[in-house]
Design an enzyme around this catalytic site. Structure first.
Site, PDB file in Angstrom:
ATOM      1  N   TYR A 162     -43.810 -31.214  16.818  1.00  0.00           N
ATOM      2  CA  TYR A 162     -43.012 -31.373  15.836  1.00  0.00           C
ATOM      3  C   TYR A 162     -42.082 -29.915  16.150  1.00  0.00           C
ATOM      4  O   TYR A 162     -40.876 -30.229  15.765  1.00  0.00           O
ATOM      5  CB  TYR A 162     -43.711 -31.235  14.512  1.00  0.00           C
ATOM      6  CG  TYR A 162     -42.852 -30.994  13.430  1.00  0.00           C
ATOM      7  CD1 TYR A 162     -42.082 -32.193  12.830  1.00  0.00           C
ATOM      8  CD2 TYR A 162     -42.722 -29.771  12.807  1.00  0.00           C
ATOM      9  CE1 TYR A 162     -41.388 -32.058  11.656  1.00  0.00           C
ATOM     10  CE2 TYR A 162     -41.948 -29.797  11.627  1.00  0.00           C
ATOM     11  CZ  TYR A 162     -41.102 -30.538  10.993  1.00  0.00           C
ATOM     12  OH  TYR A 162     -40.507 -30.516  10.166  1.00  0.00           O
ATOM     13  N   SER A 203     -35.834 -27.052  10.577  1.00  0.00           N
ATOM     14  CA  SER A 203     -37.016 -26.537  10.008  1.00  0.00           C
ATOM     15  C   SER A 203     -37.363 -24.904  10.358  1.00  0.00           C
ATOM     16  O   SER A 203     -36.913 -24.415  11.388  1.00  0.00           O
ATOM     17  CB  SER A 203     -38.485 -27.396  10.491  1.00  0.00           C
ATOM     18  OG  SER A 203     -39.645 -26.736  10.332  1.00  0.00           O
TER      19      SER A 203
HETATM   20  P1  NAD Z   1     -41.099 -37.471   3.664  1.00  0.00           P
HETATM   21  O1  NAD Z   1     -42.001 -37.927   4.411  1.00  0.00           O
HETATM   22  O2  NAD Z   1     -41.371 -37.126   2.362  1.00  0.00           O
HETATM   23  O3  NAD Z   1     -39.729 -38.377   3.735  1.00  0.00           O
HETATM   24  C1  NAD Z   1     -39.107 -38.511   4.962  1.00  0.00           C
HETATM   25  C2  NAD Z   1     -38.656 -40.118   4.741  1.00  0.00           C
HETATM   26  O4  NAD Z   1     -38.140 -40.453   6.199  1.00  0.00           O
HETATM   27  C3  NAD Z   1     -39.573 -41.166   4.368  1.00  0.00           C
HETATM   28  O5  NAD Z   1     -38.923 -41.886   3.092  1.00  0.00           O
HETATM   29  C4  NAD Z   1     -39.747 -41.890   5.409  1.00  0.00           C
HETATM   30  O6  NAD Z   1     -40.018 -43.331   5.169  1.00  0.00           O
HETATM   31  C5  NAD Z   1     -38.751 -41.747   6.350  1.00  0.00           C
HETATM   32  N1  NAD Z   1     -38.759 -42.193   7.680  1.00  0.00           N
HETATM   33  C6  NAD Z   1     -39.663 -41.752   8.383  1.00  0.00           C
HETATM   34  N2  NAD Z   1     -39.677 -42.318   9.687  1.00  0.00           N
HETATM   35  C7  NAD Z   1     -38.332 -42.970   9.783  1.00  0.00           C
HETATM   36  C8  NAD Z   1     -37.876 -43.541  10.787  1.00  0.00           C
HETATM   37  N3  NAD Z   1     -38.176 -43.723  12.038  1.00  0.00           N
HETATM   38  N4  NAD Z   1     -36.512 -44.218  10.318  1.00  0.00           N
HETATM   39  C9  NAD Z   1     -36.106 -44.389   9.037  1.00  0.00           C
HETATM   40  N5  NAD Z   1     -36.600 -43.649   8.209  1.00  0.00           N
HETATM   41  C10 NAD Z   1     -37.840 -42.843   8.493  1.00  0.00           C
HETATM   42  O7  NAD Z   1     -40.715 -36.082   4.399  1.00  0.00           O
HETATM   43  P2  NAD Z   1     -39.996 -35.042   4.041  1.00  0.00           P
HETATM   44  O8  NAD Z   1     -40.662 -33.648   3.973  1.00  0.00           O
HETATM   45  O9  NAD Z   1     -39.115 -35.080   2.934  1.00  0.00           O
HETATM   46  O10 NAD Z   1     -39.258 -34.656   5.277  1.00  0.00           O
HETATM   47  C11 NAD Z   1     -37.780 -34.687   5.469  1.00  0.00           C
HETATM   48  C12 NAD Z   1     -37.153 -34.002   6.638  1.00  0.00           C
HETATM   49  O11 NAD Z   1     -37.374 -32.637   6.290  1.00  0.00           O
HETATM   50  C13 NAD Z   1     -37.686 -34.211   7.945  1.00  0.00           C
HETATM   51  O12 NAD Z   1     -36.803 -34.021   8.999  1.00  0.00           O
HETATM   52  C14 NAD Z   1     -38.800 -33.214   8.150  1.00  0.00           C
HETATM   53  O13 NAD Z   1     -39.038 -32.684   9.268  1.00  0.00           O
HETATM   54  C15 NAD Z   1     -38.166 -31.988   7.488  1.00  0.00           C
HETATM   55  N6  NAD Z   1     -38.912 -30.909   6.975  1.00  0.00           N
HETATM   56  C16 NAD Z   1     -39.713 -30.981   6.257  1.00  0.00           C
HETATM   57  C17 NAD Z   1     -40.627 -30.023   5.729  1.00  0.00           C
HETATM   58  C18 NAD Z   1     -41.993 -30.123   4.824  1.00  0.00           C
HETATM   59  O14 NAD Z   1     -42.630 -29.024   4.596  1.00  0.00           O
HETATM   60  N7  NAD Z   1     -42.003 -31.289   4.152  1.00  0.00           N
HETATM   61  C19 NAD Z   1     -40.309 -28.511   6.176  1.00  0.00           C
HETATM   62  C20 NAD Z   1     -39.332 -28.370   6.937  1.00  0.00           C
HETATM   63  C21 NAD Z   1     -38.619 -29.571   7.543  1.00  0.00           C
END
Ligand code: NAD
Length: 255
Positions: A156, A143
């Protein structure tokens, strides 16, 4: 330049939503075979609904990446269904919007276990196999919070900083085994994770506007704009990359 993932076997965690769901979609469209992993029990049904016939090359494992058993299950599934595992995408993650001292200890432990320790469990199952089969690729979702302090990112941010450092460390440790390890560092992405954080922040519109304004490009990303980088990194166009943290962040970290 075509990106062809034909014959590559990928595991993608956090595959039911947001960035992970789009990685699965683009990977299948590019010819990969995919083991999709998520804690959501509707994982397979929702993928069939969204992706239709593309799912003929997908398998589904429902499990919590914080537990060893989930990693054993998807590794077994990859080898039994497809006979190999070329690309491991550690993408599942959860957020925290509390200030550090206000987060209960259980929340601290949960974020560490889901966002960070899951990479360790994954390595326990995936690295020995990749070593035995001549190499592989591990991609981790980090991130902008890996390198920058941002309001309301709390614990986080510490987990994502550790993800970026573990990526570098693993790249060095496993380069002699032909295992490459890279991280993708997204800026703010419009996914359910972000919408949940916005709701928790109290004033969702103000929260989203604050984040959009923090990106020089003037907006937040769509999940497909991040997933595309994973597909490039999974391809044979990126074979000289290891230990990298690739920022896909609308200029956030250029400031
Ligand atoms: P999201 O919530 O849309 O998707 C995350 C998925 O992970 C969901 O389907 C959820 O059910 C699954 N999940 C959560 N906990 C879990 C567990 N313990 N075991 C298995 N599956 C699990 O989120 P996203 O925004 O697509 O995030 C994906 C990645 O991107 C994450 O690592 C997040 O930290 C990172 N990220 C997101 C952003 C943002 O702004 N959305 C920015 C930087 C990094």
């Amino acid at each position: 330049m075509n990106v062809d993932l034909t014959d590559k076997v990928m595991v993608v965690t956090g595959a039911d939503s947001g960035i992970g769901a789009d990685i699965v979609k683009l990977a299948l469209e590019s010819g990969a075979k995919v083991v999709a992993v998520d804690i959501n029990p509707n994982l397979a049904a929702s993928a069939h609904g969204r992706l239709g016939d593309l799912t003929r090359n997908a398998r589904f494992v429902v499990g919590d990446v914080a537990t060893e058993e989930t990693h054993a299950q998807y590794a077994r599934e990859a080898f039994e269904s497809f006979g190999r595992l070329d690309v491991m995408v550690n993408n599942a993650g959860i957020g925290s919007t509390r200030r550090i001292h206000e987060a209960p200890p259980e929340e601290f432990d949960r974020l560490i276990n889901v966002n960070l320790k899951s990479l360790y469990w994954s390595a326990r199952f995936v690295v020995p196999f990749m070593k035995k089969h001549g190499g592989g690729l591990i991609l981790n979702t980090a991130s902008i919070s890996s390198v920058a302090g941002i309001p309301l990112q709390g614990i986080y941010a510490a987990t994502k900083g550790a993800v970026a450092q573990l990526t570098r460390q693993m790249a060095i440790e496993y380069a002699p085994d032909n295992i490459r390890v890279n991280a993708v560092c997204p800026g703010t992405v419009d996914t359910p994770l972000l919408r949940k954080a916005a709701a928790e922040a109290g004033d969702p519109d103000a929260f989203l506007k604050m984040l959009a304004d923090m990106h020089p490009i003037g907006r937040i990303a769509g999940p497909e704009e991040i997933a595309a980088m994973f597909i490039f990194l999974s391809s044979d166009w990126a074979t000289f990359m290891t230990g990298a943290s690739v920022f896909v962040d609308g200029g956030f970290t250029a400031q």
